[in-house]
Motif scaffolding. Structure first.
Motif, mmCIF file in Angstrom:
data_model
loop_
_atom_site.group_PDB
_atom_site.id
_atom_site.type_symbol
_atom_site.label_atom_id
_atom_site.label_comp_id
_atom_site.label_asym_id
_atom_site.label_seq_id
_atom_site.Cartn_x
_atom_site.Cartn_y
_atom_site.Cartn_z
ATOM 1 N N THR A 62 0.906 -1.322 -0.080
ATOM 2 C CA THR A 62 -0.245 0.167 -0.277
ATOM 3 C C THR A 62 1.009 1.370 -0.195
ATOM 4 O OG1 THR A 62 -1.643 -1.162 1.393
ATOM 5 C CG2 THR A 62 -1.802 0.994 1.047
ATOM 6 N N TYR A 63 2.081 1.298 0.822
ATOM 7 C CA TYR A 63 2.975 2.294 0.775
ATOM 8 C C TYR A 63 3.596 2.556 -0.443
ATOM 9 C CZ TYR A 63 6.600 5.521 2.534
ATOM 10 O OH TYR A 63 7.187 6.625 2.499
ATOM 11 N N TYR B 285 0.989 4.171 -2.761
ATOM 12 C CA TYR B 285 0.900 5.582 -2.686
ATOM 13 C C TYR B 285 1.931 6.406 -3.081
ATOM 14 C CZ TYR B 285 0.789 9.931 0.195
ATOM 15 O OH TYR B 285 0.974 11.237 0.840
ATOM 16 N N GLN B 286 3.226 5.913 -2.908
ATOM 17 C CA GLN B 286 4.356 6.439 -3.520
ATOM 18 C C GLN B 286 4.444 6.835 -5.154
ATOM 19 O OE1 GLN B 286 6.889 8.223 -1.778
ATOM 20 N NE2 GLN B 286 6.197 7.403 0.152
ATOM 21 N N ASN C 21 1.816 6.567 -6.774
ATOM 22 C CA ASN C 21 0.477 7.447 -7.077
ATOM 23 C C ASN C 21 1.271 8.919 -6.865
ATOM 24 O OD1 ASN C 21 -1.955 8.479 -7.713
ATOM 25 N ND2 ASN C 21 -2.557 8.297 -5.746
ATOM 26 N N LYS C 22 1.891 9.173 -6.053
ATOM 27 C CA LYS C 22 2.283 10.467 -5.896
ATOM 28 C C LYS C 22 3.404 10.827 -7.021
ATOM 29 C CE LYS C 22 4.396 12.874 -1.902
ATOM 30 N NZ LYS C 22 5.016 13.034 -0.909
ATOM 31 N N SER D 103 1.148 11.566 -10.046
ATOM 32 C CA SER D 103 0.500 12.426 -9.794
ATOM 33 C C SER D 103 1.059 14.014 -10.112
ATOM 34 C CB SER D 103 -0.370 13.068 -8.468
ATOM 35 O OG SER D 103 -1.160 12.051 -8.338
#
Length: 182
Positions: free
Chosen positions: A35-36, A39-40, A42-43, A46
């Protein structure tokens, strides 16, 4: 080997803390690491999308304007030639002998009685016949872009039947709009 009963409670508490830390690390690896990482990623994505032009409001407005201009070109014509050839083009599309075509120079009832503006011209056709032939004629009329945009279709049953063995007659008003060349 050291037995569990030989260890006093102070050493047991220290082992408990070490075991809790080990369990937390194992839980992190099994549950939260993916998950982490997601998230990284995705960041990062983005941040890259922020530089993309397609999410820019000005770019979207320009692309929508191009699409609207291309649609307007399809229904844009010279108003004098459209007025002269409208009825002949419409009657060529309606090839069924069971359909009667009438031209009236007034807007359709459902068109809120709009008058012609400087850019938009309106014409109305009245057709009479049976339902199946009218639907086929409407589909043929929609295919002809020189007639303009089919904006209004009003169908109603004609109640002036003479006998019961006659076919049911349906009367329809078709409103067409076209953009005038400027």
């Amino acid at each position: 080997m050291i037995k569990w009963k030989e260890i006093d409670y102070k050493k047991r508490n220290k082992l408990l803390y070490a075991g809790a830390a080990l369990m937390l690390l194992l839980g992190w690896i099994l549950a939260f690491q993916k998950t982490y990482n997601a998230y990284q990623i995705n960041k990062q994505l983005s941040a890259q999308v922020g530089n993309d032009v397609s999410h820019n409001a000005q770019y979207q407005l320009v692309s929508k304007a191009k699409i609207m201009d291309s649609l307007a070109k399809v229904y844009q014509t010279d108003s004098t030639s459209w007025n002269d050839n409208f009825l002949s083009n419409a009657s060529r599309a309606v090839n069924s002998p069971a359909i009667q075509v009438y031209f009236n120079n007034r807007p359709a009832k459902g068109a809120q009685l709009q008058s012609d503006t400087s850019a938009v011209r309106n014409k109305t056709l009245t057709i009479k016949g049976d339902y199946r032939a009218i639907v086929q004629s409407i589909s043929e009329l929609e295919k002809i872009t020189t007639l303009g945009y089919l904006s209004v279709v009003n169908l109603k049953m004609d109640t002036k039947k003479v006998s019961s063995d006659q076919k049911k007659v349906i009367e329809g008003e078709l409103g067409f709009k076209v953009l005038q060349l400027q």
